[in-house]
Motif scaffolding. Structure first.
Motif, PDB file in Angstrom:
ATOM      1  N   ASP A  57      -7.200  69.743  78.028  1.00 47.32           N
ATOM      2  CA  ASP A  57      -7.400  71.086  78.561  1.00 47.32           C
ATOM      3  C   ASP A  57      -6.342  72.013  77.953  1.00 47.32           C
ATOM      4  O   ASP A  57      -6.159  72.033  76.755  1.00 47.32           O
ATOM      5  CB  ASP A  57      -7.361  71.073  80.088  1.00 47.32           C
ATOM      6  N   ASP A  58      -5.655  72.782  78.767  1.00 45.82           N
ATOM      7  CA  ASP A  58      -4.679  73.741  78.255  1.00 45.82           C
ATOM      8  C   ASP A  58      -3.360  73.063  77.892  1.00 45.82           C
ATOM      9  O   ASP A  58      -3.002  72.015  78.445  1.00 45.82           O
ATOM     10  CB  ASP A  58      -4.388  74.801  79.317  1.00 45.82           C
ATOM     11  N   GLY A  59      -2.631  73.729  77.019  1.00 44.00           N
ATOM     12  CA  GLY A  59      -1.262  73.289  76.793  1.00 44.00           C
ATOM     13  C   GLY A  59      -0.433  73.470  78.047  1.00 44.00           C
ATOM     14  O   GLY A  59       0.173  72.520  78.559  1.00 44.00           O
ATOM     15  N   ILE A  60      -0.408  74.703  78.578  1.00 43.58           N
ATOM     16  CA  ILE A  60       0.283  75.019  79.827  1.00 43.58           C
ATOM     17  C   ILE A  60      -0.653  75.854  80.681  1.00 43.58           C
ATOM     18  O   ILE A  60      -1.238  76.837  80.210  1.00 43.58           O
ATOM     19  CB  ILE A  60       1.592  75.797  79.576  1.00 43.58           C
ATOM     20  N   GLY A 106      -1.374  69.821  79.507  1.00 41.67           N
ATOM     21  CA  GLY A 106      -0.068  69.267  79.166  1.00 41.67           C
ATOM     22  C   GLY A 106       0.911  69.467  80.302  1.00 41.67           C
ATOM     23  O   GLY A 106       1.516  68.501  80.802  1.00 41.67           O
ATOM     24  N   ILE A 107       1.084  70.707  80.743  1.00 42.71           N
ATOM     25  CA  ILE A 107       1.926  71.051  81.884  1.00 42.71           C
ATOM     26  C   ILE A 107       1.134  71.975  82.786  1.00 42.71           C
ATOM     27  O   ILE A 107       0.474  72.911  82.310  1.00 42.71           O
ATOM     28  CB  ILE A 107       3.225  71.764  81.446  1.00 42.71           C
ATOM     29  N   ALA A 108       1.209  71.752  84.094  1.00 45.26           N
ATOM     30  CA  ALA A 108       0.611  72.669  85.066  1.00 45.26           C
ATOM     31  C   ALA A 108       1.651  73.023  86.117  1.00 45.26           C
ATOM     32  O   ALA A 108       2.347  72.140  86.637  1.00 45.26           O
ATOM     33  CB  ALA A 108      -0.610  72.046  85.729  1.00 45.26           C
ATOM     34  N   LEU A 109       1.783  74.326  86.393  1.00 47.53           N
ATOM     35  CA  LEU A 109       2.599  74.831  87.498  1.00 47.53           C
ATOM     36  C   LEU A 109       1.624  75.424  88.506  1.00 47.53           C
ATOM     37  O   LEU A 109       0.805  76.274  88.158  1.00 47.53           O
ATOM     38  CB  LEU A 109       3.580  75.896  87.017  1.00 47.53           C
ATOM     39  N   GLU A 110       1.750  75.003  89.763  1.00 47.32           N
ATOM     40  CA  GLU A 110       0.682  75.314  90.700  1.00 47.32           C
ATOM     41  C   GLU A 110       1.230  75.653  92.081  1.00 47.32           C
ATOM     42  O   GLU A 110       2.076  74.944  92.621  1.00 47.32           O
ATOM     43  CB  GLU A 110      -0.254  74.103  90.800  1.00 47.32           C
ATOM     44  N   GLY A 111       0.742  76.761  92.658  1.00 44.74           N
ATOM     45  CA  GLY A 111       0.960  77.061  94.061  1.00 44.74           C
ATOM     46  C   GLY A 111       2.083  78.033  94.330  1.00 44.74           C
ATOM     47  O   GLY A 111       3.077  78.111  93.608  1.00 44.74           O
ATOM     48  N   ALA A 112       1.915  78.789  95.410  1.00 44.20           N
ATOM     49  CA  ALA A 112       2.939  79.731  95.844  1.00 44.20           C
ATOM     50  C   ALA A 112       4.246  79.005  96.111  1.00 44.20           C
ATOM     51  O   ALA A 112       4.266  77.911  96.667  1.00 44.20           O
ATOM     52  CB  ALA A 112       2.472  80.449  97.107  1.00 44.20           C
ATOM     53  N   GLY A 113       5.335  79.631  95.684  1.00 41.96           N
ATOM     54  CA  GLY A 113       6.652  79.039  95.863  1.00 41.96           C
ATOM     55  C   GLY A 113       7.089  78.153  94.731  1.00 41.96           C
ATOM     56  O   GLY A 113       8.261  77.727  94.693  1.00 41.96           O
ATOM     57  N   GLY A 158      -0.472  56.647  79.938  1.00 43.81           N
ATOM     58  CA  GLY A 158      -1.505  55.739  80.385  1.00 43.81           C
ATOM     59  C   GLY A 158      -1.706  55.668  81.882  1.00 43.81           C
ATOM     60  O   GLY A 158      -2.548  54.892  82.352  1.00 43.81           O
ATOM     61  N   ASN A 159      -0.961  56.460  82.643  1.00 47.62           N
ATOM     62  CA  ASN A 159      -1.087  56.398  84.096  1.00 47.62           C
ATOM     63  C   ASN A 159      -2.365  57.089  84.556  1.00 47.62           C
ATOM     64  O   ASN A 159      -2.861  58.009  83.912  1.00 47.62           O
ATOM     65  CB  ASN A 159       0.162  57.005  84.728  1.00 47.62           C
ATOM     66  N   ASP A 160      -2.874  56.665  85.704  1.00 42.12           N
ATOM     67  CA  ASP A 160      -4.197  57.107  86.127  1.00 42.12           C
ATOM     68  C   ASP A 160      -4.195  58.398  86.931  1.00 42.12           C
ATOM     69  O   ASP A 160      -5.252  58.854  87.382  1.00 42.12           O
ATOM     70  CB  ASP A 160      -4.880  55.997  86.933  1.00 42.12           C
ATOM     71  N   ASP A 161      -3.034  58.996  87.107  1.00 39.48           N
ATOM     72  CA  ASP A 161      -2.939  60.330  87.685  1.00 39.48           C
ATOM     73  C   ASP A 161      -2.010  61.130  86.753  1.00 39.48           C
ATOM     74  O   ASP A 161      -2.170  61.072  85.541  1.00 39.48           O
ATOM     75  CB  ASP A 161      -2.425  60.264  89.129  1.00 39.48           C
ATOM     76  N   GLU A 162      -1.051  61.859  87.295  1.00 41.98           N
ATOM     77  CA  GLU A 162      -0.132  62.612  86.432  1.00 41.98           C
ATOM     78  C   GLU A 162       0.870  61.685  85.718  1.00 41.98           C
ATOM     79  O   GLU A 162       1.208  60.611  86.237  1.00 41.98           O
ATOM     80  CB  GLU A 162       0.655  63.617  87.268  1.00 41.98           C
ATOM     81  N   GLY A 163       1.356  62.150  84.572  1.00 44.82           N
ATOM     82  CA  GLY A 163       2.502  61.464  83.973  1.00 44.82           C
ATOM     83  C   GLY A 163       3.723  61.624  84.861  1.00 44.82           C
ATOM     84  O   GLY A 163       4.335  60.641  85.292  1.00 44.82           O
ATOM     85  N   ILE A 164       4.104  62.874  85.147  1.00 45.29           N
ATOM     86  CA  ILE A 164       5.191  63.191  86.071  1.00 45.29           C
ATOM     87  C   ILE A 164       4.675  64.253  87.029  1.00 45.29           C
ATOM     88  O   ILE A 164       4.072  65.243  86.603  1.00 45.29           O
ATOM     89  CB  ILE A 164       6.433  63.726  85.337  1.00 45.29           C
ATOM     90  N   GLN A 165       4.962  64.081  88.321  1.00 47.31           N
ATOM     91  CA  GLN A 165       4.664  65.109  89.309  1.00 47.31           C
ATOM     92  C   GLN A 165       5.929  65.403  90.111  1.00 47.31           C
ATOM     93  O   GLN A 165       6.585  64.487  90.615  1.00 47.31           O
ATOM     94  CB  GLN A 165       3.558  64.675  90.277  1.00 47.31           C
ATOM     95  N   ASN A 196      -2.170  60.163  79.911  1.00 51.64           N
ATOM     96  CA  ASN A 196      -2.293  60.110  81.358  1.00 51.64           C
ATOM     97  C   ASN A 196      -3.611  60.776  81.751  1.00 51.64           C
ATOM     98  O   ASN A 196      -4.061  61.728  81.115  1.00 51.64           O
ATOM     99  CB  ASN A 196      -1.103  60.794  82.003  1.00 51.64           C
ATOM    100  N   THR A 197      -4.227  60.316  82.825  1.00 47.14           N
ATOM    101  CA  THR A 197      -5.578  60.757  83.167  1.00 47.14           C
ATOM    102  C   THR A 197      -5.618  62.199  83.668  1.00 47.14           C
ATOM    103  O   THR A 197      -6.628  62.883  83.500  1.00 47.14           O
ATOM    104  CB  THR A 197      -6.190  59.808  84.209  1.00 47.14           C
ATOM    105  N   GLN A 198      -4.536  62.665  84.272  1.00 51.16           N
ATOM    106  CA  GLN A 198      -4.482  64.044  84.741  1.00 51.16           C
ATOM    107  C   GLN A 198      -3.468  64.817  83.869  1.00 51.16           C
ATOM    108  O   GLN A 198      -3.461  64.656  82.668  1.00 51.16           O
ATOM    109  CB  GLN A 198      -4.111  64.068  86.229  1.00 51.16           C
ATOM    110  N   GLU A 199      -2.649  65.660  84.472  1.00 50.78           N
ATOM    111  CA  GLU A 199      -1.669  66.426  83.702  1.00 50.78           C
ATOM    112  C   GLU A 199      -0.557  65.533  83.144  1.00 50.78           C
ATOM    113  O   GLU A 199      -0.204  64.503  83.751  1.00 50.78           O
ATOM    114  CB  GLU A 199      -1.024  67.496  84.585  1.00 50.78           C
ATOM    115  N   GLY A 200       0.011  65.980  82.040  1.00 56.30           N
ATOM    116  CA  GLY A 200       1.234  65.338  81.587  1.00 56.30           C
ATOM    117  C   GLY A 200       2.353  65.556  82.578  1.00 56.30           C
ATOM    118  O   GLY A 200       3.005  64.599  83.027  1.00 56.30           O
ATOM    119  N   VAL A 201       2.584  66.812  82.957  1.00 55.93           N
ATOM    120  CA  VAL A 201       3.573  67.164  83.980  1.00 55.93           C
ATOM    121  C   VAL A 201       2.927  68.157  84.934  1.00 55.93           C
ATOM    122  O   VAL A 201       2.364  69.162  84.501  1.00 55.93           O
ATOM    123  CB  VAL A 201       4.842  67.791  83.368  1.00 55.93           C
ATOM    124  N   LEU A 202       3.038  67.905  86.233  1.00 51.61           N
ATOM    125  CA  LEU A 202       2.571  68.814  87.273  1.00 51.61           C
ATOM    126  C   LEU A 202       3.751  69.155  88.177  1.00 51.61           C
ATOM    127  O   LEU A 202       4.394  68.260  88.742  1.00 51.61           O
ATOM    128  CB  LEU A 202       1.461  68.172  88.104  1.00 51.61           C
TER     129      LEU A 202
END
Length: 441
Positions: free
Chosen positions: A383-386, A351-358, A282-289, A317-323
């Motif tokens: 959107d996507d699962g992962i 559901g999960i997003a992994l993002e960015g170099a490094g 229910g959070n308005d951004d990511e569940g966990i970042q 959650n409004t954005q990703e579940g986990v980022l």
């Protein structure tokens, strides 16, 4: 009979544990209007609001700091006040913190207080800074019964701040942080519900029984933030973060449910038993970042992210579940123990997003992504699962054993998507993508 100010002065002037009790004539809320800040507590004391004869189940002794000065704390525990207990008070409208526990004042117990909220359990009467600020070790904030619950809401900065390398071994348990006294609506702290920072290590938010559960919801920024280099070994378990106290309705924090950033490492969100499960929904951004270089080797296990407490319906959650982003490395999401399974479903982006170099070395194993807790019902992420994108490389989804298998099914776009230059050397192994957990539908 003497005033509270006189009583505190008397306890500070003699050794040993003293008790301050209340017996104020008449019924109803008894308000002590302070015209200046009280002396700091420099000797062990029990300040017992429960002793007031007309106390029942909620505080009736109110410390009103509206006229105490712009920098006044409600109560300030200094080094000599270690081992003190503050219970059964309302503490509101002070110019600084509601309760300030200084470096060296270890082993205090803060239970059954309403900090920043009015006697009706609804009205915002926030202190101008934090509800509670902790710079010391081995304090207990809350307890396992309704009487021991602190309601820490409406404050103009954080609900609770645990700060500096001296703040270790603290337990925050059984509180409502950012809600009304019933846990049914938001009376948000103006920034984060609970912050752990400055190298504070080995602190626990929550616990393994229903009584230990904190409800951290309705805050005007993130629910829980773990921040800065050296802030490690902290555990967030058994909480509802972004829902009401029943775990059935959206009462989201306006930012992330949980955020780990700034080089905080080796912290754990959830665990391998059902008792350690957080509901982060229910959070308005990511569940966990989890974000930033140095934010390494953090562990996310056994949580419901985007679901109700039963795991049967969505509170996305409004954005990703986990980022995981911005060069965080070595994150573990799930695991091969069945109890480590996260169910990450119903979120309004991936559901999960992994993002960015490094952003590398992430292991995603043993999770249900897009289903209910049984793995049999479609509760897909929007959107996507992962999704792995924008240069995230060298991450593992699944593995070579049955125990490492993710169920990635029911999502409204792709099961797994790779996107962007440099997004390379990622491995997807052994998962079921588009099947139920029993493989039959």
């Amino acid at each position: 009979f003497i005033s509270l100010r006189e009583a505190l002065a008397a306890t500070n002037n003699q050794s040993g544990t003293d008790t301050i009790e209340f017996n104020i004539a008449g019924a109803g809320v008894h308000t002590i209007n302070l015209l200046s800040e009280l002396d700091g507590i420099t000797d062990t004391v029990i300040i017992d609001g429960w002793s007031e004869p007309d106390y029942s189940t909620t505080p009736v002794i109110e410390l009103n700091g509206a006229s105490a000065g712009v920098s006044a704390d409600g109560l300030r525990l200094s080094a000599g006040g270690a081992g003190s207990t503050i219970r059964g008070l309302m503490i509101n409208r002070f110019g600084d913190d509601g309760i300030d526990i200084n470096v060296g004042s270890d082993g205090n117990t803060i239970v059954g207080n309403w900090i920043g909220i009015g006697a009706d359990g609804v009205t915002d009467l926030g202190n101008s800074s934090d509800g509670i600020e902790i710079g010391s070790a081995n304090n207990i904030i809350g307890g396992t019964t309704a009487a021991e619950r602190n309601v820490i809401s409406g404050n103009d900065s954080e609900g609770i701040t645990i700060d500096t390398v001296t703040a270790t071994g603290n337990f925050v348990t059984g509180n409502y942080v950012g809600t009304n006294a019933a846990g049914t609506a938001g009376v948000g702290n103006s920034t984060v519900g609970i912050v752990i920072q400055g190298g504070a290590a080995g602190n626990t938010i929550g616990g393994t029984t229903a009584g230990h559960r904190n409800v951290i919801s309705g805050n005007l920024s993130d629910g829980v933030v773990i921040d800065e280099l050296g802030t490690s070994g902290n555990v967030v378990i058994g909480n509802y973060i972004g829902t009401n106290a029943a775990g059935t309705l959206d009462l989201g924090n306006l930012g992330d449910g949980v955020k780990i950033q700034g080089g905080a490492s080796s912290n754990r969100i959830g665990g391998t038993t059902a008792a350690e499960r957080n509901v982060i929904s229910g959070n308005d951004d990511e569940g966990i970042q989890i974000s930033d270089a140095g934010s390494d080797n953090n562990l996310i296990q056994g949580n419901y992210i985007g679901l109700n407490a039963a795991g049967s319906a969505t509170i996305g959650n409004t954005q990703e579940g986990v980022l995981v982003n911005n060069a965080a490395t070595g994150t573990i999401i799930g695991g091969t123990d069945p109890g480590a399974r996260n169910v990450i479903s119903g979120n309004l982006k991936n559901g999960i997003a992994l993002e960015g170099a490094g952003t590398t070395g992430t292991v995603i194993a043993g999770n249900y992504i897009g289903t209910d807790a049984t793995g049999l019902v479609d509760l897909g992420n929007a959107d996507d699962g992962i999704q792995i994108k924008l240069g995230a490389a060298g991450n593992l989804i699944g593995g070579t054993t049955t125990a490492a298998r993710n169920i990635i099914s029911g999502n409204d776009d792709d099961g797994v998507q790779f996107n962007g230059l440099g997004t390379s050397d990622n491995i997807v192994q052994g998962n079921w993508i588009g099947l139920s957990a029993d493989g039959s539908s």
